[in-house]
Design a protein around this motif. Sequence first.
Motif, PDB file in Angstrom:
ATOM      1  N   LYS A  14       0.834  -1.213   0.000  1.00  0.00           N
ATOM      2  CA  LYS A  14       0.000   0.000   0.000  1.00  0.00           C
ATOM      3  C   LYS A  14       0.866   1.260   0.000  1.00  0.00           C
ATOM      4  CE  LYS A  14      -3.965  -2.140   0.480  1.00  0.00           C
ATOM      5  NZ  LYS A  14      -4.733  -2.430  -0.675  1.00  0.00           N
ATOM      6  N   LEU A  15       2.064   1.157   0.562  1.00  0.00           N
ATOM      7  CA  LEU A  15       2.973   2.305   0.604  1.00  0.00           C
ATOM      8  C   LEU A  15       3.777   2.466  -0.686  1.00  0.00           C
ATOM      9  CD1 LEU A  15       4.455   2.003   4.209  1.00  0.00           C
ATOM     10  CD2 LEU A  15       2.636   3.519   3.418  1.00  0.00           C
ATOM     11  N   LEU A  16       3.759   1.467  -1.526  1.00  0.00           N
ATOM     12  CA  LEU A  16       4.591   1.472  -2.730  1.00  0.00           C
ATOM     13  C   LEU A  16       4.343   2.675  -3.651  1.00  0.00           C
ATOM     14  CD1 LEU A  16       6.866  -0.281  -3.745  1.00  0.00           C
ATOM     15  CD2 LEU A  16       5.221  -1.597  -5.047  1.00  0.00           C
ATOM     16  N   PHE A  20       7.225   5.368  -4.745  1.00  0.00           N
ATOM     17  CA  PHE A  20       7.572   5.769  -6.111  1.00  0.00           C
ATOM     18  C   PHE A  20       7.550   7.287  -6.246  1.00  0.00           C
ATOM     19  CE2 PHE A  20       6.480   1.419  -7.655  1.00  0.00           C
ATOM     20  CZ  PHE A  20       7.642   1.194  -8.360  1.00  0.00           C
ATOM     21  N   GLY A  21       6.550   7.912  -5.646  1.00  0.00           N
ATOM     22  CA  GLY A  21       6.458   9.372  -5.693  1.00  0.00           C
ATOM     23  C   GLY A  21       7.646  10.039  -5.030  1.00  0.00           C
ATOM     24  N   ILE A  22       8.038   9.534  -3.878  1.00  0.00           N
ATOM     25  CA  ILE A  22       9.196  10.087  -3.169  1.00  0.00           C
ATOM     26  C   ILE A  22      10.467   9.885  -3.990  1.00  0.00           C
ATOM     27  CG2 ILE A  22      10.653   9.783  -1.121  1.00  0.00           C
ATOM     28  CD1 ILE A  22       8.022   9.151   0.414  1.00  0.00           C
ATOM     29  N   ALA A  23      10.595   8.722  -4.616  1.00  0.00           N
ATOM     30  CA  ALA A  23      11.769   8.459  -5.457  1.00  0.00           C
ATOM     31  C   ALA A  23      11.800   9.408  -6.651  1.00  0.00           C
ATOM     32  CB  ALA A  23      11.760   7.014  -5.929  1.00  0.00           C
ATOM     33  N   LEU A  24      10.647   9.672  -7.234  1.00  0.00           N
ATOM     34  CA  LEU A  24      10.583  10.599  -8.367  1.00  0.00           C
ATOM     35  C   LEU A  24      10.973  12.006  -7.929  1.00  0.00           C
ATOM     36  CD1 LEU A  24       9.873  11.073 -11.335  1.00  0.00           C
ATOM     37  CD2 LEU A  24       7.517  11.503 -10.608  1.00  0.00           C
TER      38      LEU A  24
END
Length: 169
Positions: A14-16, A20-24
């Motif tokens: 659910k956190l994935l 991804f947003g944080i990595a972007l």
Amino acid sequence: MIEILENIYYFLSKLLPYSFGIALIGFLMSFIADIAKNIKFKKICFILFLQIFVMGFIMFALQEIIIRKIRNEVVEILSDPKTQIITSRNDFEILPNELKKELLKIQDISPNHTGPEDKKPIEVISPKGIFKIFIGRDSANKNQFWIFTDRYEFGKEQEIGRVTSTLIK
């Protein structure tokens, strides 16, 4: 124990999207850090970007641990002499006791880009409970069978192993 690991895995899944947003954000901010020539800011950007790989590694490791634990538990249950399996005569031409022996040979076989053709259910009655095992013949190798179980949520979605047998038809 397996239920706890499943819950952790589903929580992380659910956190994935957020990961991804944080990595972007970290990836895009790294360009700003290059322009600003700020080493500390660049390290923060790298950590933001790196966390998606850490999350992916943790989820992959959890998945492997869960599948291995489910497979070991199913083998343990099937090896109990009190355990009985019930099959439909229309689904399998093998006697239940012989099928039980074949299922004890379950192992982890690396993916070969095929899939199970049709899953046939087998009911397992043991002192540890009643559940189903689903056997699906591999679409390419007719002597290989994919094994699933409804004992845990994870076993419904993921194969817990494969059996190679010429006796199962």
